[in-house]
Scaffold this motif. Structure first.
Motif, mmCIF file in Angstrom:
data_model
loop_
_atom_site.group_PDB
_atom_site.id
_atom_site.type_symbol
_atom_site.label_atom_id
_atom_site.label_comp_id
_atom_site.label_asym_id
_atom_site.label_seq_id
_atom_site.Cartn_x
_atom_site.Cartn_y
_atom_site.Cartn_z
ATOM 1 N N GLU A 196 23.917 45.407 32.990
ATOM 2 C CA GLU A 196 24.792 44.507 33.745
ATOM 3 C C GLU A 196 25.330 45.184 35.005
ATOM 4 O O GLU A 196 25.390 44.579 36.077
ATOM 5 C CB GLU A 196 25.949 44.058 32.860
ATOM 6 C CG GLU A 196 26.878 43.054 33.525
ATOM 7 C CD GLU A 196 27.980 42.583 32.595
ATOM 8 O OE1 GLU A 196 28.981 42.021 33.103
ATOM 9 O OE2 GLU A 196 27.851 42.783 31.368
ATOM 10 N N HIS A 227 24.856 44.280 39.009
ATOM 11 C CA HIS A 227 26.022 44.132 39.879
ATOM 12 C C HIS A 227 25.863 44.965 41.155
ATOM 13 O O HIS A 227 26.123 44.475 42.263
ATOM 14 C CB HIS A 227 27.283 44.568 39.114
ATOM 15 C CG HIS A 227 28.516 44.585 39.954
ATOM 16 N ND1 HIS A 227 29.295 43.462 40.155
ATOM 17 C CD2 HIS A 227 29.109 45.597 40.658
ATOM 18 C CE1 HIS A 227 30.310 43.777 40.957
ATOM 19 N NE2 HIS A 227 30.223 45.055 41.257
ATOM 20 N N TRP A 232 35.141 45.065 34.129
ATOM 21 C CA TRP A 232 35.976 43.951 33.665
ATOM 22 C C TRP A 232 36.649 43.242 34.831
ATOM 23 O O TRP A 232 36.598 42.017 34.952
ATOM 24 C CB TRP A 232 37.052 44.464 32.695
ATOM 25 C CG TRP A 232 38.087 43.426 32.399
ATOM 26 C CD1 TRP A 232 37.968 42.369 31.549
ATOM 27 C CD2 TRP A 232 39.390 43.323 32.990
ATOM 28 N NE1 TRP A 232 39.119 41.605 31.571
ATOM 29 C CE2 TRP A 232 40.010 42.171 32.440
ATOM 30 C CE3 TRP A 232 40.095 44.093 33.925
ATOM 31 C CZ2 TRP A 232 41.299 41.772 32.801
ATOM 32 C CZ3 TRP A 232 41.377 43.693 34.273
ATOM 33 C CH2 TRP A 232 41.962 42.565 33.723
ATOM 34 N N THR A 273 34.236 41.285 37.183
ATOM 35 C CA THR A 273 33.802 40.015 36.584
ATOM 36 C C THR A 273 34.922 38.979 36.630
ATOM 37 O O THR A 273 34.702 37.820 36.995
ATOM 38 C CB THR A 273 33.367 40.243 35.128
ATOM 39 O OG1 THR A 273 32.309 41.196 35.101
ATOM 40 C CG2 THR A 273 32.875 38.944 34.503
ATOM 41 N N GLU A 274 36.120 39.399 36.260
ATOM 42 C CA GLU A 274 37.264 38.472 36.265
ATOM 43 C C GLU A 274 37.599 38.007 37.674
ATOM 44 O O GLU A 274 37.966 36.850 37.888
ATOM 45 C CB GLU A 274 38.481 39.152 35.636
ATOM 46 C CG GLU A 274 38.373 39.347 34.136
ATOM 47 C CD GLU A 274 38.328 38.015 33.405
ATOM 48 O OE1 GLU A 274 39.375 37.352 33.327
ATOM 49 O OE2 GLU A 274 37.234 37.629 32.933
ATOM 50 N N TYR A 312 35.658 37.428 40.241
ATOM 51 C CA TYR A 312 34.805 36.336 40.710
ATOM 52 C C TYR A 312 34.967 35.078 39.856
ATOM 53 O O TYR A 312 34.966 33.963 40.361
ATOM 54 C CB TYR A 312 33.338 36.774 40.712
ATOM 55 C CG TYR A 312 32.458 35.784 41.451
ATOM 56 C CD1 TYR A 312 32.466 35.734 42.840
ATOM 57 C CD2 TYR A 312 31.656 34.885 40.758
ATOM 58 C CE1 TYR A 312 31.695 34.819 43.530
ATOM 59 C CE2 TYR A 312 30.875 33.965 41.432
ATOM 60 C CZ TYR A 312 30.902 33.939 42.819
ATOM 61 O OH TYR A 312 30.145 33.019 43.500
ATOM 62 N N ARG A 313 35.160 35.265 38.547
ATOM 63 C CA ARG A 313 35.303 34.096 37.673
ATOM 64 C C ARG A 313 36.579 33.319 37.966
ATOM 65 O O ARG A 313 36.584 32.085 37.953
ATOM 66 C CB ARG A 313 35.308 34.550 36.209
ATOM 67 C CG ARG A 313 35.312 33.408 35.207
ATOM 68 C CD ARG A 313 35.225 33.925 33.792
ATOM 69 N NE ARG A 313 36.447 34.610 33.391
ATOM 70 C CZ ARG A 313 37.516 33.981 32.887
ATOM 71 N NH1 ARG A 313 37.514 32.668 32.746
ATOM 72 N NH2 ARG A 313 38.577 34.666 32.538
#
Length: 280
Positions: free
Chosen positions: A195, A199, A253, A256-257, A259-260
């Motif tokens: 992952e 990225h 972590w 990812t958060e 962009y989400r």
């Protein structure tokens, strides 16, 4: 505790029986503690080298090595456990013959090993290593061939650790970090390396689009580390968002958060404040 009878033949027989008993008790203890099956399994040389990535090898000649540094085998992983205790009575005759020769002070030829980092793997001499362990010796003479690998062997305790090393090797082929950057980017879960590789490659693609130039993997890797990873990790430290994870896991972590939740690739204090409040 080993108690000698004064009769070398009888003592050699007792040595083998004692080693077999310890192997059985060790296997039982591992089962009672619910340890993974590979804890007491000898590390297979070829799997270790494949996971770490072979670069080169060279013969170092005769050396004295520590017995506790011998953790694996080239091709005899079933006859002995991780501490070179015999796993069955199949090796008894040859084992006792070597034990008797050692007790009588007879010359025993050096073993042959491969060295990977500070670990050794037996190519020839498994019974001699087993006997030396049983007799309480701490060193043994060996002809050593050193194997240089792409990834360091540090941290390998049992077979399951090879999965992490293998995925890390593949990650570093995609993201060829070096020096301090290579040492600092660490993950516990081997799947996370895939992952993270995706990225970094996505980050590099956006960078090349912004600048209108084609960059090689090494350049992308170092620019990602200096321009993205290091500043973000520093912000995470200041915001106390690292916790008990590695810094790389904290970075993954929060990236990812970010962009989400916020739909952006930018980094600034407002982003960190938003992520901190979301964590609560």
């Amino acid at each position: 505790m080993r108690r000698d009878t004064g009769f070398p033949q009888a003592d050699a027989e007792n040595d083998f029986l004692r080693a077999r008993r310890r192997q059985v008790l060790s296997r039982l203890a591992a089962w009672l503690r619910r340890e993974p099956d590979d804890v007491n399994i000898m590390l297979p040389f070829h799997e270790v080298v494949e996971a770490l990535g072979l670069v080169s090898e060279r013969r170092l000649g005769l050396q004295t090595i520590r017995l506790d540094s011998i953790v694996g085998s080239v091709d005899r992983t079933r006859d002995f456990d991780r501490r070179f205790r015999p796993t069955s009575a199949r090796t008894r005759e040859r084992w006792q013959r070597l034990a008797l020769a050692t007790r009588r002070g007879e010359t025993v030829p050096p073993i042959e090993v491969y060295r990977v980092g500070d670990l050794h793997f037996v190519q020839d001499g498994h019974h001699r290593v087993s006997v030396a362990h049983a007799l309480g010796l701490t060193t043994i003479d060996a002809y050593v061939t050193e194997v240089v690998t792409r990834i360091a062997a540090h941290g390998i305790r049992h077979r399951g650790d090879l999965i992490v090393k293998d995925y890390r090797r593949l990650f570093l082929e995609r993201v060829p970090l070096s020096g301090q950057a290579r040492a600092e980017v660490l993950l516990s879960d081997p799947w996370d390396y895939a992952e993270l590789g995706e990225h970094v490659e996505a980050w590099g693609f956006r960078l090349m689009q912004d600048e209108g130039v084609l960059l090689d993997r090494a350049t992308v890797a170092m620019r990602w580390y200096r321009e993205e990873y290091v500043p973000v990790v520093e912000m995470l430290r200041q915001a106390h968002l690292v916790g008990d994870r590695t810094e790389t896991e904290a970075y993954m972590w929060v990236a990812t958060e970010r962009y989400r939740l916020i739909r952006t690739h930018r980094w600034d204090p407002d982003v960190i404040d938003t992520l901190r409040s979301r964590r609560r």
